[in-house]
Motif scaffolding. Sequence first.
Motif, mmCIF file in Angstrom:
data_model
loop_
_atom_site.group_PDB
_atom_site.id
_atom_site.type_symbol
_atom_site.label_atom_id
_atom_site.label_comp_id
_atom_site.label_asym_id
_atom_site.label_seq_id
_atom_site.Cartn_x
_atom_site.Cartn_y
_atom_site.Cartn_z
ATOM 1 N N UNK A 77 0.814 -1.217 0.000
ATOM 2 C CA UNK A 77 0.000 0.000 0.000
ATOM 3 C C UNK A 77 0.849 1.269 0.000
ATOM 4 N N UNK A 78 2.141 1.123 0.272
ATOM 5 C CA UNK A 78 3.014 2.298 0.314
ATOM 6 C C UNK A 78 3.053 3.024 -1.027
ATOM 7 N N UNK A 79 2.890 2.270 -2.114
ATOM 8 C CA UNK A 79 2.910 2.874 -3.460
ATOM 9 C C UNK A 79 1.628 3.646 -3.769
ATOM 10 N N UNK A 80 0.614 3.425 -2.955
ATOM 11 C CA UNK A 80 -0.684 4.043 -3.215
ATOM 12 C C UNK A 80 -1.751 2.973 -3.282
ATOM 13 N N UNK A 81 -3.018 3.388 -3.146
ATOM 14 C CA UNK A 81 -4.110 2.409 -3.145
ATOM 15 C C UNK A 81 -5.377 3.017 -3.716
ATOM 16 N N UNK A 82 -6.207 2.115 -4.265
ATOM 17 C CA UNK A 82 -7.484 2.493 -4.855
ATOM 18 C C UNK A 82 -8.551 1.736 -4.090
ATOM 19 N N UNK A 83 -9.315 2.436 -3.282
ATOM 20 C CA UNK A 83 -10.331 1.760 -2.475
ATOM 21 C C UNK A 83 -11.608 1.619 -3.296
ATOM 22 N N UNK A 84 -12.025 0.374 -3.466
ATOM 23 C CA UNK A 84 -13.135 0.037 -4.352
ATOM 24 C C UNK A 84 -14.184 -0.709 -3.524
ATOM 25 N N UNK A 85 -15.279 -0.012 -3.215
ATOM 26 C CA UNK A 85 -16.325 -0.652 -2.410
ATOM 27 C C UNK A 85 -16.174 -0.377 -0.919
ATOM 28 N N UNK A 86 -15.326 0.526 -0.575
ATOM 29 C CA UNK A 86 -15.105 0.941 0.810
ATOM 30 C C UNK A 86 -14.657 2.398 0.794
ATOM 31 N N UNK A 87 -15.121 3.257 1.682
ATOM 32 C CA UNK A 87 -16.179 3.032 2.675
ATOM 33 C C UNK A 87 -17.568 2.994 2.039
ATOM 34 N N UNK A 88 -18.495 2.372 2.760
ATOM 35 C CA UNK A 88 -19.860 2.189 2.260
ATOM 36 C C UNK A 88 -20.899 2.854 3.168
ATOM 37 N N UNK A 89 -20.466 3.320 4.344
ATOM 38 C CA UNK A 89 -21.385 3.956 5.291
ATOM 39 C C UNK A 89 -20.656 5.145 5.924
ATOM 40 N N UNK A 90 -21.439 6.068 6.505
ATOM 41 C CA UNK A 90 -20.814 7.201 7.201
ATOM 42 C C UNK A 90 -19.921 6.718 8.358
ATOM 43 N N UNK A 91 -20.368 5.755 9.196
ATOM 44 C CA UNK A 91 -19.447 5.282 10.245
ATOM 45 C C UNK A 91 -18.129 4.723 9.684
ATOM 46 N N UNK A 92 -18.178 4.028 8.531
ATOM 47 C CA UNK A 92 -16.928 3.543 7.923
ATOM 48 C C UNK A 92 -16.054 4.723 7.476
ATOM 49 N N UNK A 93 -16.689 5.754 6.912
ATOM 50 C CA UNK A 93 -15.923 6.918 6.442
ATOM 51 C C UNK A 93 -15.269 7.640 7.624
ATOM 52 N N UNK A 94 -16.008 7.755 8.730
ATOM 53 C CA UNK A 94 -15.450 8.394 9.930
ATOM 54 C C UNK A 94 -14.292 7.564 10.492
ATOM 55 N N UNK A 95 -14.498 6.248 10.532
ATOM 56 C CA UNK A 95 -13.443 5.372 11.066
ATOM 57 C C UNK A 95 -12.217 5.396 10.153
ATOM 58 N N UNK A 96 -12.438 5.479 8.842
ATOM 59 C CA UNK A 96 -11.310 5.550 7.910
ATOM 60 C C UNK A 96 -10.517 6.842 8.120
ATOM 61 N N UNK A 97 -11.242 7.929 8.351
ATOM 62 C CA UNK A 97 -10.577 9.211 8.568
ATOM 63 C C UNK A 97 -9.628 9.120 9.771
ATOM 64 N N UNK A 98 -10.134 8.523 10.853
ATOM 65 C CA UNK A 98 -9.324 8.348 12.059
ATOM 66 C C UNK A 98 -8.123 7.437 11.785
ATOM 67 N N UNK A 99 -8.392 6.335 11.069
ATOM 68 C CA UNK A 99 -7.324 5.374 10.763
ATOM 69 C C UNK A 99 -6.228 6.025 9.911
ATOM 70 N N UNK A 100 -6.618 6.763 8.877
ATOM 71 C CA UNK A 100 -5.628 7.394 7.990
ATOM 72 C C UNK A 100 -4.818 8.438 8.749
ATOM 73 N N UNK A 101 -5.477 9.186 9.633
ATOM 74 C CA UNK A 101 -4.760 10.179 10.433
ATOM 75 C C UNK A 101 -3.711 9.481 11.303
#
Length: 215
Positions: A77-101
Amino acid sequence: MRLILLGAPGAGKGTVAKLLTKVDGSVQISTGDILRGAVQAGTELGKKAEAFMKAGDLVPDDLIMGIMETRLQEPDCAKGFLLDGFPRTIPQAEALKTLLAKLGIELDVVANIEVPRQEILNRLTTRRTCVNPQCQAIFNVRSQPPKVDGVCDKCGSPIVQRDDETEEAISRRLDTYDEKTSPLIEFYRQEGLLLVVDAPTSEGVVNAITTRING
Ligand code: ADP
Ligand code: ZN
């Protein structure tokens, strides 16, 4: 590139992601592919996810976040990533934001692929998927048929209509999309990351995305 692909089932997220991997070696991460692989392999995750998937319902957010937390830290994933089918809900998007930070990763763009509903229905009912979990190639009996009827061009395994691609499950997936996933468009607009793409072909979508990323 670090990208989220948004769009209804059948919008072509998977095809676009595959084309984009060739641009700069970023990896495609499809939660749908990961889950189908787990179901076929009969893992603990697969057993938990199977019934939701068959019905065309979403798999619970905590299972999905468990998958993604591990996956995003793998070295490719260090080269970059294309998320396909995720996130699918607002809670997933919020959790992803926290995870990426937490991981110190910034997204480049969130591309929303817009396709008219009638076209989506046409595509999904004619879609066929390779049963080989390592392959999962996608064909379309109308627009992209395999060379030999019912057989995958890439690996020779049978290609079938997915359990969740009956008419009933499809209409359920589209309702779920409208209700749970479409609010992400506004979420990412407010984050300043949204790119709306309504190109008629996957190549057109890829062009719009690379143009935006390369400035
Ligand atoms: P689609 O063609 O509907 O975009 P996917 O291959 O992305 O299909 O996903 C297939 C199924 O896997 C979904 O209907 C859902 O049950 C489950 N799934 C995949 N990704 C997620 C996710 N991010 N959150 C919850 N469920 C998911
Ligand atoms: Zn195959």
